[in-house]
Motif scaffolding. Structure first.
Motif, PDB file in Angstrom:
ATOM      1  N   UNK A 664       0.924  -1.071  -0.042  1.00 55.75           N
ATOM      2  CA  UNK A 664       0.042  -0.008  -0.143  1.00 55.75           C
ATOM      3  C   UNK A 664       0.794   1.265  -0.163  1.00 55.75           C
ATOM      4  N   UNK A 665       0.718   2.449  -1.047  1.00 50.84           N
ATOM      5  CA  UNK A 665       1.519   3.352  -1.024  1.00 50.84           C
ATOM      6  C   UNK A 665       1.523   4.377  -0.132  1.00 50.84           C
ATOM      7  N   UNK A 666       0.485   4.375   0.747  1.00 47.90           N
ATOM      8  CA  UNK A 666       0.469   5.051   1.764  1.00 47.90           C
ATOM      9  C   UNK A 666       0.789   4.678   3.139  1.00 47.90           C
ATOM     10  N   UNK A 830       7.970  15.306 -18.527  1.00 48.24           N
ATOM     11  CA  UNK A 830       6.947  14.522 -19.222  1.00 48.24           C
ATOM     12  C   UNK A 830       6.571  13.142 -18.757  1.00 48.24           C
ATOM     13  N   UNK A 831       7.729  12.197 -18.361  1.00 43.78           N
ATOM     14  CA  UNK A 831       7.293  11.014 -17.807  1.00 43.78           C
ATOM     15  C   UNK A 831       6.477  11.033 -16.645  1.00 43.78           C
ATOM     16  N   UNK A 832       6.666  11.928 -15.727  1.00 42.01           N
ATOM     17  CA  UNK A 832       5.801  12.332 -14.693  1.00 42.01           C
ATOM     18  C   UNK A 832       4.264  12.622 -14.928  1.00 42.01           C
ATOM     19  N   UNK A 837      -1.079  11.149 -15.195  1.00 39.46           N
ATOM     20  CA  UNK A 837      -2.346  10.872 -16.233  1.00 39.46           C
ATOM     21  C   UNK A 837      -3.063   9.713 -16.248  1.00 39.46           C
ATOM     22  N   UNK A 838      -2.044   8.701 -16.409  1.00 40.67           N
ATOM     23  CA  UNK A 838      -2.380   7.068 -16.536  1.00 40.67           C
ATOM     24  C   UNK A 838      -2.916   6.478 -15.010  1.00 40.67           C
ATOM     25  N   UNK A 839      -2.389   7.161 -14.044  1.00 37.40           N
ATOM     26  CA  UNK A 839      -3.015   6.491 -12.724  1.00 37.40           C
ATOM     27  C   UNK A 839      -4.447   7.045 -12.516  1.00 37.40           C
ATOM     28  N   UNK A 840      -4.378   8.499 -12.760  1.00 41.73           N
ATOM     29  CA  UNK A 840      -5.860   9.175 -12.618  1.00 41.73           C
ATOM     30  C   UNK A 840      -6.789   8.322 -13.377  1.00 41.73           C
ATOM     31  N   UNK A 841      -6.454   8.333 -14.875  1.00 41.66           N
ATOM     32  CA  UNK A 841      -7.551   7.669 -15.747  1.00 41.66           C
ATOM     33  C   UNK A 841      -7.966   6.111 -15.078  1.00 41.66           C
ATOM     34  N   UNK A 862       7.179  10.369  -5.763  1.00 44.11           N
ATOM     35  CA  UNK A 862       6.572  10.863  -6.654  1.00 44.11           C
ATOM     36  C   UNK A 862       5.200  10.150  -6.799  1.00 44.11           C
ATOM     37  N   UNK A 863       5.356   8.768  -6.615  1.00 45.57           N
ATOM     38  CA  UNK A 863       3.900   8.104  -6.700  1.00 45.57           C
ATOM     39  C   UNK A 863       2.785   8.282  -5.845  1.00 45.57           C
ATOM     40  N   UNK A 864       3.448   8.891  -4.617  1.00 42.50           N
ATOM     41  CA  UNK A 864       2.601   9.070  -3.704  1.00 42.50           C
ATOM     42  C   UNK A 864       1.688  10.446  -3.943  1.00 42.50           C
ATOM     43  N   UNK A 865       2.064  11.274  -4.858  1.00 41.76           N
ATOM     44  CA  UNK A 865       1.314  12.540  -5.310  1.00 41.76           C
ATOM     45  C   UNK A 865       0.371  12.058  -6.471  1.00 41.76           C
ATOM     46  N   UNK A 866       0.422  10.750  -6.836  1.00 40.51           N
ATOM     47  CA  UNK A 866      -0.549  10.393  -8.170  1.00 40.51           C
ATOM     48  C   UNK A 866      -1.591   9.502  -7.260  1.00 40.51           C
TER      49      UNK A 866
END
Length: 892
Positions: A664-666, A830-832, A837-841, A862-866
């Motif tokens: 779990x990321x959090x 751009x990768x970020x 975008x992909x995680x949100x979608x 970085x991933x914690x912000x997605x």
């Protein structure tokens, strides 16, 4: 009695069909000469027309058919009554006081035993809307969008028809707006378009029903008008056109040059009439602005036709002028890119001669079917006709005849009518009334011709073309040689197919990224080397040619390669799955009938990856080759040997299941795992799947490993429950081949019943590539797994391509973003953005989002912000044997 019932049955069927489709019925009795038209209202036949003596009194077509369509309907009825058969005809039908509407009649004649037609029946339905759509499409194809008058092609067609049927005095008028280029340059193209549009509107208004108006291109218009009493009235009409056009107001003075040809009771062909009007408008333009010139005014000043209408090019012009122009052309020809060099040369010649078009027709690989041309804006139709006729080969005969004339000037093509009728007809069709040309030779062989069509000045200096000829011929020969060298480099000499180098060139371009789909077919001529040794290369080559010719005949629109000594490859770009399957089936049948062994493999994907698909096709081809070489029985023995070895390794515990945690990321807590397979080799120790899976793929036995892993995970989860440990879902990977395994659902169902644990503790992972498979099969398998209680997860999302349709179509519970999407996120903005975008979608679709390949704390931050929910990677832990997983990642 029976016949009466049969008739009633037919009437009832007709009634149902007609009422369902809102149709009318028509019946005609030949003996009684009586026609009856019915409609179906409230389940009843209602007679609309009942006409006696229908043919005898010449009624047919007169009562309920629009007068303009009577002849058409009569011909259709007559054809239907001549012999038993069917006729379909579209006419305007008139019913009571309604306006005529287009109807389609389906007429059927019925004959007696002696073969004579005694009855005609039919049905007809309204096609008014269809006709309206067709008319709109026709208008769209024929009308110039800007000016709302006929385009060049349509104008010529209608004008030729009107001329052929004309019985009164008529005029062919051409109009050229003066200084139109200056209008565009100084006032802007918007004003230029306004001038063109209003010119078309005023001409249409003045002509009315008297004739037709067309735009020939650019700033040139044409009018055909008839019904004049005499020449005076025709001349007044032209003045009226000019004066009405002066109503067009803008910041410059509008003026137009008008040239006209009078019919005056003559019989004249359309090309000759066009020629006269064209010559007249050119004379008007040369005389100054706003002038009107009639062809009969300039005809008197023309020189009489000479005995030899074709004049050789002689040195008689302004030498300095010619040398300047020659230098310009030679500089253009000397440039590196021959395509650009030719176009710049031709444009320089076109401007120098003030010509409509400059054309080079030349030979390459045989016939003279290649063309380069440069034309003025108003000569678009001429350029199109030239190109079409040369490329189709229709003009080759006339080009050869022109070539035999050498370097010539043709001041007026009318003089060719008797001496060179073929050349005359060809140039007249192009609307070329004068020409200058040279023949390009290499030795005694005609390489091509260069023609300047409708030159309006410097015709006396045509020697410049002769001076240019040698350099032009050398440049064309050089290009042909370069193209032949490139062809030889990328093509196989025996079969004329593309070779391996040609395939490499295509692969380097990365063109498969632009394909919508790709089908790959590979073939292998079995034992070709032995055939060459025993029977000689001629025999082997003959077999290769047979396969190559077969592939060419079945795949004429696709690229075919001989990419190895005995192997060929077909790349079917943008082919649909169904067509691909049909073509493969056809090829298999044809290969079986060749009389020698040819193995075949194939692959299709909606997300093309050329190299991987070739590899996939080659695997299937190798299997096919083994079957053909050793027979099905031997192949089955080899396959059984592999199966026995797999079972032996399983029994000896040589296949090991490892688990890698999903966190779990959090919270950082382990909330899942992925099952991975390893093999304990006697010599190499623990090895990854890359060392043994390819062999299983070769024999289509990967399902054995996938089902083994699934069984081990079921056993592990049951043990964890029995020992009271906290359990987390474990995902098991199913390959494409496993999904296609016919007994998959049966085997999985047996495991579910055997272990009797909550099935949601096990997730099934499949890759994006299932989108390339049969959608019906995938949907059935996915639905069956969901019904058993499994959760579905898409693995490797974003690797190579992302098939959103697959993600949605098969009701996935989670999606795992591939490691390739996170490798650059720490140093690439751009990768970020893309990952966010992909995680949100994925999250917005209601699908749990997992990201794999996490190796650093920076990536985690970085991933914690997605909107990613779970992550997996070496940062949290490498895969461990399943027996150690609980203590390493679950136990508190």
């Amino acid at each position: 009695m029976r016949e009466q019932k049969e008739q009633e049955k037919q009437n009832e069927l007709l009634r149902v069909v007609a009422e369902q489709n809102h149709e009318r019925l028509i019946e005609y009795d030949v003996k009684e000469d009586r026609a009856v038209v019915y409609a179906i209202e409230n389940d009843r036949f209602e007679v609309l027309f009942d006409i006696e003596d229908y043919v005898k009194k010449n009624h047919y077509g007169s009562v309920f058919i629009d007068p303009e369509d009577k002849k058409v309907f009569r011909r259709a009825m007559h054809a239907c009554l001549q012999k038993e058969g069917t006729v379909t005809v579209d006419v305007r039908y008139c019913e009571k006081e309604n306006q005529p509407e287009w109807y389609r009649f389906y007429l059927v004649s019925i004959a007696e035993e002696d073969g004579k037609t005694d009855r005609m029946v039919g049905r007809f339905c309204c096609v008014q809307q269809e006709k309206a759509i067709t008319e709109r499409m026709r208008r769209r194809a024929e009308i110039d969008v800007l000016t709302n008058v006929y385009n060049h092609k349509a104008f010529e067609e209608y004008c030729a028809k009107e001329l052929a049927e004309c019985t009164t005095n008529a005029l062919f008028v051409m109009l050229d707006i003066d200084d139109f280029k200056m209008i565009n340059d100084t006032q802007g193209h918007a004003v230029g378009d306004m001038v063109l549009s209003q010119t078309g509107s005023i001409l249409s208004e003045v002509i009315g029903d008297r004739g037709i108006v067309g735009r020939l291109g650019g700033d040139e218009f044409a009018v055909f008008a008839s019904g004049f009493q005499n020449s005076v009235e025709m001349e007044e009409f032209c003045v009226s056109l000019r004066e009405n056009l002066k109503k067009i107001i803008f910041d410059m003075e509008y003026s137009v040059s008008i040239g006209a040809a009078k019919l005056d009771g003559r019989r004249i062909s359309f090309p000759d009439f066009y020629y006269e009007a064209d010559r007249a408008v050119y004379a008007a333009k040369r005389g100054g602005k706003n002038r009107i010139v009639f062809y009969d005014q300039i005809k008197e000043n023309q020189e009489p036709e000479t005995a030899d209408p074709v004049e050789p090019i002689l040195a008689q012009g302004n030498e300095k002028s010619m040398l300047r122009q020659l230098r310009t052309c030679m500089e253009a020809l000397g440039r590196e890119g021959i395509g650009d060099a030719l176009m710049q040369t031709f444009e320089a010649l076109r401007q120098y001669f003030d010509a409509d078009c400059v054309v080079l027709a030349y030979a390459k690989e045989g016939g003279i079917r290649y063309v380069e041309e440069c034309h003025r804006d108003t000569a678009q139709m001429m350029a199109r006709l030239v190109t079409e006729e040369i490329e189709s080969g229709d003009a080759e005969g006339v080009i050869q005849e022109i070539g035999q004339l050498g370097d010539v000037v043709i001041p007026d093509i009318k003089s060719l009518r008797e001496s060179h009728p073929v050349i005359y007809e060809y140039l007249a069709e192009l609307r070329a009334w004068s020409a200058a040309g040279i023949s390009l030779y290499t030795g005694d062989h005609l390489l091509g011709i260069l023609m300047v069509l409708n030159p309006h000045r410097h015709l006396g200096e045509a020697e410049i073309l002769s001076m240019l000829g040698a350099a032009l011929a050398a440049r064309i020969e050089l290009r042909n040689l370069q193209e032949q060298q490139e062809y030889d480099r990328t093509h196989d000499k025996l079969t004329n197919l593309w070779n391996r180098e040609g395939l490499s060139v295509m692969a380097r371009t990365g063109a498969d990224n632009m394909f919508c789909s790709l089908g790959v077919i590979t073939t292998d001529v079995i034992h070709l080397s032995e055939i060459n040794k025993q029977f000689g290369y001629i025999s082997g080559n003959r077999r290769l040619m047979e396969v190559a010719d077969l592939l060419k005949s079945l795949f004429p629109n696709y690229r075919i390669y001989r990419y190895d000594e005995d192997e060929m490859l077909v790349l079917c770009i943008n082919i649909k799955r169904q067509e691909m399957e049909q073509q493969v089936e056809n090829l298999q049948k044809r290969l079986a009938g060749l009389g020698f062994g040819v193995a075949m493999g194939y692959s299709w994907s909606a997300h093309p990856q050329t190299r991987s698909q070739i590899a996939e096709a080659e695997v299937l081809m190798s299997n096919d080759k083994l079957k053909l070489m050793h027979g099905t029985t031997v192949m089955k023995r080899m396959e059984q040997s592999v199966i026995d070895e797999i079972n032996d390794l399983m029994e000896r515990g040589r296949y090991l299941v490892y688990l890698q945690p999903k966190v779990d990321i959090h919270t950082g807590r382990t909330e899942g795992a992925e099952a991975l397979i390893r093999q304990l080799d006697d010599e190499l120790g623990i090895v990854g799947p890359g060392m043994f899976i390819p062999v299983l793929e070769h024999y289509n036995l990967v399902h054995m490993i996938d089902l083994f892993v699934l069984d081990e995970v079921f056993r592990y989860q049951k043990e964890q429950i029995r020992e009271g440990h906290r359990t987390v879902p474990i995902s098991v990977n199913f390959s494409k081949m496993t999904i296609m395994y016919p007994e998959l659902i049966e085997k999985v169902t047996q495991m579910v019943q055997k272990y009797d644990i909550p099935v949601e503790l096990i997730h099934i992972e499949v890759t994006e590539t299932v989108g390339d498979m049969d959608h019906v099969l995938i949907e059935n398998v996915a639905n069956s797994l969901k019904e058993l209680g499994f959760r579905l997860s898409m693995d490797d999302f974003g690797s190579h391509y992302s098939n959103l349709a697959v993600l949605i179509q098969y009701d996935f519970d989670s999606a795992k973003i591939d490691r390739s999407m996170v490798t650059e996120i720490t140093n690439n903005r751009k990768s970020r953005i893309l990952l966010d975008y992909m995680t949100s979608m994925i999250n917005d679709l209601g699908i749990h989002c997992i990201v794999e390949g996490i190796e650093t704390k920076e990536q985690v931050d970085i991933l914690k912000k997605t909107k990613a929910e779970m992550i997996q990677g070496f940062y949290f832990g490498k895969p461990v044997p399943k027996e150690k997983f609980y203590e390493a990642f679950i136990a508190e």
